[in-house]
Design a protein around this motif. Sequence first.
Motif, PDB file in Angstrom:
ATOM      1  N   SER A 445       0.864  -1.169   0.000  1.00 17.80           N
ATOM      2  CA  SER A 445       0.000   0.000   0.000  1.00 17.80           C
ATOM      3  C   SER A 445       0.902   1.219   0.000  1.00 17.80           C
ATOM      4  O   SER A 445       2.092   1.114  -0.324  1.00 17.80           O
ATOM      5  N   SER A 446       0.384   2.374   0.372  1.00 15.94           N
ATOM      6  CA  SER A 446       1.222   3.574   0.404  1.00 15.94           C
ATOM      7  C   SER A 446       0.555   4.622   1.280  1.00 15.94           C
ATOM      8  O   SER A 446      -0.631   4.527   1.609  1.00 15.94           O
ATOM      9  N   THR A 447       1.333   5.617   1.644  1.00 17.14           N
ATOM     10  CA  THR A 447       0.815   6.735   2.397  1.00 17.14           C
ATOM     11  C   THR A 447       0.562   7.905   1.455  1.00 17.14           C
ATOM     12  O   THR A 447       1.051   7.896   0.313  1.00 17.14           O
ATOM     13  N   VAL A 448      -0.208   8.887   1.889  1.00 20.35           N
ATOM     14  CA  VAL A 448      -0.602   9.987   1.003  1.00 20.35           C
ATOM     15  C   VAL A 448      -0.421  11.325   1.704  1.00 20.35           C
ATOM     16  O   VAL A 448      -0.464  11.420   2.928  1.00 20.35           O
ATOM     17  N   THR A 449      -0.225  12.361   0.891  1.00 15.84           N
ATOM     18  CA  THR A 449      -0.074  13.720   1.431  1.00 15.84           C
ATOM     19  C   THR A 449      -1.433  14.415   1.494  1.00 15.84           C
ATOM     20  O   THR A 449      -1.669  15.413   0.820  1.00 15.84           O
ATOM     21  N   SER A 450      -2.309  13.887   2.285  1.00 19.43           N
ATOM     22  CA  SER A 450      -3.632  14.476   2.451  1.00 19.43           C
ATOM     23  C   SER A 450      -3.713  15.206   3.780  1.00 19.43           C
ATOM     24  O   SER A 450      -3.004  14.868   4.736  1.00 19.43           O
ATOM     25  N   SER A 467       5.372   9.572   7.989  1.00 24.86           N
ATOM     26  CA  SER A 467       4.682   8.391   7.480  1.00 24.86           C
ATOM     27  C   SER A 467       5.518   7.801   6.352  1.00 24.86           C
ATOM     28  O   SER A 467       5.800   8.485   5.366  1.00 24.86           O
ATOM     29  N   VAL A 468       5.913   6.549   6.486  1.00 21.41           N
ATOM     30  CA  VAL A 468       6.982   5.966   5.671  1.00 21.41           C
ATOM     31  C   VAL A 468       6.430   5.054   4.578  1.00 21.41           C
ATOM     32  O   VAL A 468       5.627   4.153   4.848  1.00 21.41           O
ATOM     33  N   ASP A 469       6.887   5.264   3.352  1.00 25.33           N
ATOM     34  CA  ASP A 469       6.634   4.325   2.248  1.00 25.33           C
ATOM     35  C   ASP A 469       7.826   3.373   2.145  1.00 25.33           C
ATOM     36  O   ASP A 469       8.681   3.488   1.259  1.00 25.33           O
ATOM     37  N   TYR A 470       7.888   2.448   3.070  1.00 26.07           N
ATOM     38  CA  TYR A 470       9.000   1.501   3.155  1.00 26.07           C
ATOM     39  C   TYR A 470       9.013   0.566   1.949  1.00 26.07           C
ATOM     40  O   TYR A 470       8.028   0.493   1.175  1.00 26.07           O
ATOM     41  N   GLY A 471      10.108  -0.150   1.760  1.00 24.02           N
ATOM     42  CA  GLY A 471      10.196  -1.124   0.681  1.00 24.02           C
ATOM     43  C   GLY A 471       9.041  -2.096   0.721  1.00 24.02           C
ATOM     44  O   GLY A 471       8.751  -2.681   1.769  1.00 24.02           O
ATOM     45  N   GLY A 472       8.369  -2.282  -0.399  1.00 26.34           N
ATOM     46  CA  GLY A 472       7.134  -3.058  -0.458  1.00 26.34           C
ATOM     47  C   GLY A 472       5.941  -2.189  -0.771  1.00 26.34           C
ATOM     48  O   GLY A 472       4.886  -2.696  -1.158  1.00 26.34           O
ATOM     49  N   SER A 473       6.108  -0.868  -0.635  1.00 27.46           N
ATOM     50  CA  SER A 473       4.994   0.055  -0.884  1.00 27.46           C
ATOM     51  C   SER A 473       4.729   0.175  -2.382  1.00 27.46           C
ATOM     52  O   SER A 473       5.616  -0.015  -3.221  1.00 27.46           O
ATOM     53  N   GLY A 475       3.428   2.432  -5.821  1.00 28.57           N
ATOM     54  CA  GLY A 475       3.646   3.773  -6.339  1.00 28.57           C
ATOM     55  C   GLY A 475       5.049   3.998  -6.856  1.00 28.57           C
ATOM     56  O   GLY A 475       5.351   5.066  -7.404  1.00 28.57           O
ATOM     57  N   TYR A 476       5.926   2.965  -6.712  1.00 30.28           N
ATOM     58  CA  TYR A 476       7.332   3.148  -7.069  1.00 30.28           C
ATOM     59  C   TYR A 476       7.868   2.004  -7.935  1.00 30.28           C
ATOM     60  O   TYR A 476       9.069   1.837  -8.065  1.00 30.28           O
ATOM     61  N   GLY A 477       6.981   1.234  -8.540  1.00 30.10           N
ATOM     62  CA  GLY A 477       7.400   0.166  -9.433  1.00 30.10           C
ATOM     63  C   GLY A 477       7.561  -1.174  -8.732  1.00 30.10           C
ATOM     64  O   GLY A 477       7.634  -1.271  -7.507  1.00 30.10           O
ATOM     65  N   ARG A 478       7.614  -2.240  -9.572  1.00 29.12           N
ATOM     66  CA  ARG A 478       7.681  -3.605  -9.034  1.00 29.12           C
ATOM     67  C   ARG A 478       8.973  -3.854  -8.261  1.00 29.12           C
ATOM     68  O   ARG A 478       8.961  -4.527  -7.225  1.00 29.12           O
ATOM     69  N   ALA A 479      10.099  -3.320  -8.721  1.00 23.28           N
ATOM     70  CA  ALA A 479      11.358  -3.572  -8.018  1.00 23.28           C
ATOM     71  C   ALA A 479      11.303  -3.056  -6.591  1.00 23.28           C
ATOM     72  O   ALA A 479      11.822  -3.708  -5.668  1.00 23.28           O
ATOM     73  N   TYR A 480      10.682  -1.897  -6.391  1.00 28.50           N
ATOM     74  CA  TYR A 480      10.568  -1.366  -5.030  1.00 28.50           C
ATOM     75  C   TYR A 480       9.602  -2.211  -4.206  1.00 28.50           C
ATOM     76  O   TYR A 480       9.852  -2.471  -3.025  1.00 28.50           O
ATOM     77  N   ARG A 481       8.498  -2.671  -4.828  1.00 30.41           N
ATOM     78  CA  ARG A 481       7.581  -3.569  -4.113  1.00 30.41           C
ATOM     79  C   ARG A 481       8.307  -4.840  -3.686  1.00 30.41           C
ATOM     80  O   ARG A 481       8.123  -5.335  -2.577  1.00 30.41           O
ATOM     81  N   ASP A 482       9.117  -5.373  -4.577  1.00 32.35           N
ATOM     82  CA  ASP A 482       9.759  -6.650  -4.310  1.00 32.35           C
ATOM     83  C   ASP A 482      10.923  -6.553  -3.331  1.00 32.35           C
ATOM     84  O   ASP A 482      11.511  -7.582  -2.981  1.00 32.35           O
ATOM     85  N   ARG A 483      11.259  -5.358  -2.871  1.00 30.01           N
ATOM     86  CA  ARG A 483      12.238  -5.254  -1.785  1.00 30.01           C
ATOM     87  C   ARG A 483      11.742  -5.974  -0.538  1.00 30.01           C
ATOM     88  O   ARG A 483      12.545  -6.378   0.304  1.00 30.01           O
ATOM     89  N   LEU A 484      10.423  -6.143  -0.433  1.00 26.03           N
ATOM     90  CA  LEU A 484       9.855  -6.779   0.752  1.00 26.03           C
ATOM     91  C   LEU A 484       9.718  -8.291   0.603  1.00 26.03           C
ATOM     92  O   LEU A 484       9.427  -8.982   1.584  1.00 26.03           O
ATOM     93  N   ARG A 485       9.925  -8.815  -0.586  1.00 26.31           N
ATOM     94  CA  ARG A 485       9.768 -10.261  -0.793  1.00 26.31           C
ATOM     95  C   ARG A 485      10.755 -11.016   0.104  1.00 26.31           C
ATOM     96  O   ARG A 485      11.972 -10.840   0.013  1.00 26.31           O
ATOM     97  N   HIS A 486      10.230 -11.836   0.976  1.00 20.56           N
ATOM     98  CA  HIS A 486      11.003 -12.657   1.912  1.00 20.56           C
ATOM     99  C   HIS A 486      11.845 -11.837   2.882  1.00 20.56           C
ATOM    100  O   HIS A 486      12.755 -12.374   3.516  1.00 20.56           O
ATOM    101  N   THR A 487      11.550 -10.537   3.009  1.00 21.22           N
ATOM    102  CA  THR A 487      12.290  -9.702   3.968  1.00 21.22           C
ATOM    103  C   THR A 487      11.349  -8.996   4.936  1.00 21.22           C
ATOM    104  O   THR A 487      11.742  -8.027   5.581  1.00 21.22           O
TER     105      THR A 487
END
Length: 661
Positions: A445-450, A467-473, A475-487
């Motif tokens: 998911s992701s956080t927003v500037t609301s 509010s942190v868009d940590y690896g896995g969030s 909005g930043y492409g699949r590679a950034y999402r996959d930073r969370l795979r198995h981590t």
Amino acid sequence: MTKVEHSYGAWPSPITPEAAAAVPGAPQWPTVVGPETWWCAPDPATATVGLTRRGADGQTRPVLGPEWPVGNKAIGYGGRPYLATPDVVVFSCSRDQRLYAIGGGDGPLSAADLPGGEPKALTPADAEGTVTNYSDPILDPTGTEVWVIREATRLDAAGALTDPAPRTTRDIVAVPLSGAAAQDPGALRVVARSHQFLSTIRLSPDGTRLSWLGWDHPVMPWETTDLMVATIVDGVATAAGRVLGGDDVAVCQAEWADDHNLYALADPDGWWNLFRVDLAADKPTATCVLPTETECGHAIWRVGSTSFAVTEQGVVLRRSLGEEALILWDPETGTVSDLALEWNEFATSVAGSADGRTVAVVASSPTESSTPLRIDLGHRAAVRCVERPEYEHEAWVSVPQRRHAEVEGGWQVPYIYYPPTNPEYQGPAGELPPLLIDVHGGPTSSTVTSRSLGFALFTSRGYAVASVDYGGSTGYGRAYRDRLRHTWGVTEVDDSVAVARALAAAGLADPARTAIRGGSAGGWATLAALAHSDYFACGTVYYPISDPATWYDEQTHDFESRYIHYLVGDPVKDAERFARVSPLAHAEKITAPFLMLQGLDDVICRPDQARRMVEAVEAVRPGLCRGHLEFPGEGHGFRKDETMAVCLQAELDLYASVFGA
């Protein structure tokens, strides 16, 4: 006015927990119905959602009476709950999950039909031992049926707790608008079935083809989905086949461009971008028509969620790399133009009108809460459907700022910083403000500037919030999402600590007075941070996962019952990794006080996840848990304003006691 010096975190503020809790949730599912705009409006006072419309006269009115709350429980998080045309309204009632209709007769709806008309049941009451819901409705080619995704789950036997996947089915079914199926379940007809999960059913303009998205366990829809297309023969989908997706490609939405072409958002190149799928040839072909290194799509957490709409002037879609824009892409010229420039966050509910001239969206900005907009594409004019309220304490509300912190591997971790804000008080010279690290749920998911009164509750008292868009969030492409795979349990902790350190290094936060808070996957991250790092002085945990070894299959709902394979790994083969990251397995390492908040009706993160965590910590360090509050009638994500008020006050008390504010 000269500001008074006062310690950060102890500033007097007029923003109360009750005021923050009473803020309605974001509007959902906007739709254009001729000259009217419709949407679902959450009501925190009743913990229900009502269907609302704005007429051509600019007046806002309820579509249904308060006894007809709208919503469904599709895949646990809900799906598009209604269909509205000038002739008929079909909706899922959250009270019993059945479908109901107003209209659908020989003529258009009249003003007398809404909200005075009594809705007519379209689907049967559940048989004993079964729970059913209906989502993402569309009209069939004849206009006499509504086609929906039906989700049916057989209940556990008394006292048993079993895997929900074998007990749950999903089909696309035809429901007669006559109401014949309300008493006769045999009047329902299965139109199509293909996968464990289904979303986004769409008919071609000529009514001869049906498209939908599907995926199967153990993947999640942001890993792999199939875009399916079938031919309609006698009201049934035949010769269904995949035309895009599969092989680690995720399609998150598809809409018909014409009788032989679809637009779709897919990520074979690592970004959810716009493709055109040509079905006229013997073999379907897909071409990326708007290639960008930005994200135009979304993770499917709700059935029927949308990031674009096809209009007579082109495709209107969300585009983001963190901050979002709403754009119009012209397929004839390839040009892109911006819409609604004063807004920079757009929910996954972009809807176009039947005539292709108008779109409806839900938008927000750093100074605006989420609100439905109606956009006339001919004039490029965005009209608010609800007048901007007179915010009573506007000067106390922090305006968020987007920032980045660099972490190992050269990744830039985005986060949103809310500075301490109060028109009457400032911190003493040489003192740094305490910091709250907020970790969003999901985790995909992701956080927003609301504009956020919830964060203003803290920032107006002198806290900084990040509010942190940590690896896995997203909005930043699949590679950034996959930073969370198995981590899971590592990456989000490291990223949260990195953001806290960056703010401390910039002189914007006190490293000795830093807390962490979050719900669901954010609650997991909070517990993991307290167990596996020594940076945080305290934490607030909302409805968490505490032990990945007992959060899969029968221990959660169907949608996420195999998610753990992506997040951590195979529960048997990777048992050592599960034990290494589990906060519950390392309860003795938690030395910072924390608050635990849990709904008793939560079937996604069950109460025992919170209870076992509290018991394990208390067995080692009695009193470290400063409060374990359980709320009857609350599920995953609190809905009642009185619940949230209690939770927010408990948070304020925790931080004041730990930070000495």
